[in-house]
Design an enzyme around this catalytic site. Structure first.
Site, mmCIF file in Angstrom:
data_model
loop_
_atom_site.group_PDB
_atom_site.id
_atom_site.type_symbol
_atom_site.label_atom_id
_atom_site.label_comp_id
_atom_site.label_asym_id
_atom_site.label_seq_id
_atom_site.Cartn_x
_atom_site.Cartn_y
_atom_site.Cartn_z
ATOM 1 C CE LYS A 132 -11.250 110.869 68.669
ATOM 2 N NZ LYS A 132 -10.736 110.954 70.145
ATOM 3 N N PRO A 188 -16.214 113.768 65.588
ATOM 4 C CG PRO A 188 -15.658 114.135 67.689
ATOM 5 C CD PRO A 188 -16.783 114.319 66.768
ATOM 6 C CG ASP A 230 -14.155 106.830 68.489
ATOM 7 O OD1 ASP A 230 -15.031 106.885 67.838
ATOM 8 O OD2 ASP A 230 -13.766 106.102 69.649
#
Length: 284
Positions: A212, A229, A231
């Site tokens: 990430k 990314p 998250d």
DNA sequence: CGCCAGGCGAACA
DNA sequence: TGTTCGCATGGC
């Protein structure tokens, strides 16, 4: 004080500088203050684009243009997205949201410090780090500004000193990464010329850096718009909106991300992130 | 007070 | 491959 106008369309400073990709920008009245390459800068949204003010300007305008990514073909990026309802809602709600091209070390360090923290708290930690270990900068506003501490500086600071900047268990990660970079084991400059997967492998060598955070750095500092990314927020929207039936395996999910959202999937990610975090909810 | 936050790394089944 | 847990700290 020197002043410059950047002509640009579809660029919202409010959306961009408060979108959780950079952590030092502060709004002051109608303007935003921050630093680019260790120089104070003030940015103001204007009808035709963005006004920039700096103390000294040699190279400054060039660095600011680069940082703000003014040259990006924004309509082209948007046009490359899949036309699903979730992304379309996000686009509508976050008009003018852009990606920045930050300095790699500052971006990397900031995201090492980001784990299990809310954006406000990340800002506080980064502020404490700069207050404690940055150099004083000439400022054109009321507020005092310090530089983001150089990697060599962070490498030599005692872990206890770093912990005093409220970073807790992230302190040894930050220091460890700084040491590897200062020693030359990982070369942040070299990453610029590597293909994204290989650049990612390099970043993953650093302690405290997983998939990430590596993707955040690739996207926010190296301009890799193919980095996406994932998250907790993005995972939530992927599960709820794109896989409502049942939970996909990690490999399946990664394959979906890499194929479905297109070559500019990093931009798509930022729209989805900003949308669910600020528009669809009442908190944060 | 309890809960959770732009995760990572180690230790398991 | 897929969970589970601990890791500091602060805001609500």
């Amino acid at each position: 004080m020197f002043r410059q106008q950047f002509e640009v369309r579809d660029y919202s400073l409010d959306e961009t500088l408060a979108s959780g990709q950079a952590f030092r920008w502060k709004k002051s009245g109608e303007s935003w203050e921050g630093t680019i390459r260790n120089q104070w800068i003030r940015l103001t949204q204007k009808p035709g684009g963005i006004e920039a003010e700096m103390i000294e300007h040699p190279q400054g305008w060039k660095h600011a243009r680069h940082y703000l990514q003014l040259e990006v073909d924004y309509p082209g990026v948007i046009a490359s997205f899949p036309k699903d309802e979730h992304l379309m809602s996000a686009l509508q709600a976050c008009q003018g949201l852009r990606l920045l091209r930050q300095e790699p070390w500052e971006c990397l360090a900031s995201f090492i410090l980001s784990s299990t923290k809310q954006i406000v708290q990340i800002q506080q930690i980064v502020q404490a780090l700069c207050d404690g270990h940055g150099e004083q900068l000439a400022s054109g506003g009321e507020r005092k500004w310090r530089s983001f501490p150089e990697v060599e500086r962070v490498a030599e600071v005692a872990e206890e000193e770093l912990r005093r900047c409220k970073m807790g268990f992230r302190a040894p990660y930050l220091k460890g990464s700084a040491e590897l970079i200062a020693r030359g084991d990982v070369d942040l400059k070299k990453l610029e010329v590597l293909p994204t997967p290989e650049a990612r492998e390099e970043l993953l060598k650093l302690p405290g850096v997983g998939r990430k955070i590596a993707d955040c750095v690739l996207l926010f500092a190296y301009g890799r718009q193919d980095a996406f990314p994932v998250d907790v927020w993005v995972m939530r929207i992927l599960r709820e909106r794109y896989f409502p039936k049942r939970k996909p395996s990690a490999a399946r999910l990664q394959r979906f991300i890499d194929t479905y959202f297109g070559i500019n999937r990093g931009y798509a990610q930022q729209f989805l992130f900003q949308y669910i975090r600020t528009k669809e909810r009442t908190n944060s």
